[in-house]
Design a protein around this motif. Structure first.
Motif, mmCIF file in Angstrom:
data_model
loop_
_atom_site.group_PDB
_atom_site.id
_atom_site.type_symbol
_atom_site.label_atom_id
_atom_site.label_comp_id
_atom_site.label_asym_id
_atom_site.label_seq_id
_atom_site.Cartn_x
_atom_site.Cartn_y
_atom_site.Cartn_z
ATOM 1 N N UNK A 147 0.776 -1.235 0.000
ATOM 2 C CA UNK A 147 0.000 0.000 0.000
ATOM 3 C C UNK A 147 0.798 1.271 0.000
ATOM 4 N N UNK A 148 2.123 1.194 -0.158
ATOM 5 C CA UNK A 148 2.939 2.405 -0.162
ATOM 6 C C UNK A 148 3.150 2.916 -1.588
ATOM 7 N N UNK A 149 3.195 4.240 -1.720
ATOM 8 C CA UNK A 149 3.433 4.876 -3.023
ATOM 9 C C UNK A 149 4.935 4.917 -3.293
ATOM 10 N N UNK A 150 5.479 3.811 -3.782
ATOM 11 C CA UNK A 150 6.914 3.758 -4.073
ATOM 12 C C UNK A 150 7.139 4.359 -5.450
ATOM 13 N N UNK A 151 7.742 5.547 -5.462
ATOM 14 C CA UNK A 151 7.940 6.253 -6.723
ATOM 15 C C UNK A 151 9.081 5.650 -7.531
ATOM 16 N N UNK A 152 10.207 5.436 -6.872
ATOM 17 C CA UNK A 152 11.402 4.947 -7.555
ATOM 18 C C UNK A 152 12.271 4.200 -6.561
ATOM 19 N N UNK A 153 13.264 3.505 -7.119
ATOM 20 C CA UNK A 153 14.370 2.987 -6.322
ATOM 21 C C UNK A 153 15.559 3.903 -6.557
#
Length: 231
Positions: A147-153
């Motif tokens: 459920x997290x908004x992971x934009x990038x690595x």
């Protein structure tokens, strides 16, 4: 004396006294979870005993558990090459990617007060090995599934999109930016992550106490390999 294989927990090795203490604490916790099993700590580099030098001298069957978050050169070359010098050694998969590590990341984010509205950048150690990059990408997907908004690595220590650049890009979305550290231990890389300009940054996964999740993964890797060697 048990007939089960010796567990060799192999990490990279570090010059950070705090990181050394935490890694040894993790290995000791694994030993407590496996009473009667010989558990040894070895390293690819920097620290002693070195896996390449010491593994051939371990008697009986051995299960080497790479205490790494992804597979890469150290796993596929250094660790496997050392295992090939032993008469009866097998190497397991690394600790990640694994949904339980994403659970631990989510726990660290919750401890900072991260909300579903925050943009998350996952920070990982860079690698030139495509297999490691694929593992890290999969780990980011697992965190997204929670459920997290992971934009990038964002990466530290080598090529790829750097943490600071990933944070700057995420900030254009006009939300609070939180970095989820996908690093095991404190040290130079974690310091670089903290300098990435995020509003909040989680600590590394290996804290003052060995997280039960990491202990369970190592124990599971060992037991699965031990069953295969006995078959």
């Amino acid at each position: 004396m048990t007939d089960l294989p010796t567990l060799v927990a192999c990490s990279h090795g570090t010059s950070s006294p705090l990181a050394r203490q935490r890694m040894t604490g993790l290995v000791e916790a694994v030993g407590r979870a496996l009473p009667g099993i010989r558990v040894l700590e070895m390293f690819v580099d920097v620290e002693q005993p070195r896996l390449a030098d010491s593994l051939p001298g371990v008697s009986g069957p051995v299960v080497v558990v790479p205490v790494f978050l992804s597979g890469g050169y150290h796993l596929h070359h250094d660790i496997h090459q050392a295992a090939n010098q032993h008469h009866d050694a097998v190497v397991t998969a690394p600790l990640g990617p694994d949904p339980r590590i994403a659970e631990l990341q989510a726990r660290r984010l919750a401890e900072l007060g991260t909300t579903a509205e925050d943009v998350v950048v996952m920070a990982a150690s860079a690698s030139s090995d495509g297999r490691a990059v694929a593992d890290i990408t999969a780990a980011a997907d697992l965190l997204r599934h929670r459920g997290h908004r992971v934009a990038d690595v964002g990466f530290v220590g080598g090529r790829g999109l750097q943490v600071a650049d990933a944070v700057a890009s995420a900030r254009r979305r006009n939300r609070r930016v939180v970095v989820s550290s996908y690093l095991l231990m404190p040290g130079h890389f974690q310091s670089k992550v903290c300098e990435g300009g995020a509003d909040l940054t989680t600590p590394p996964l290996l804290g003052d106490d060995a997280p039960d999740i990491l202990v369970r993964i190592i124990v599971e890797r060992y037991r699965q390999a031990a069953v295969r060697t006995a078959a």
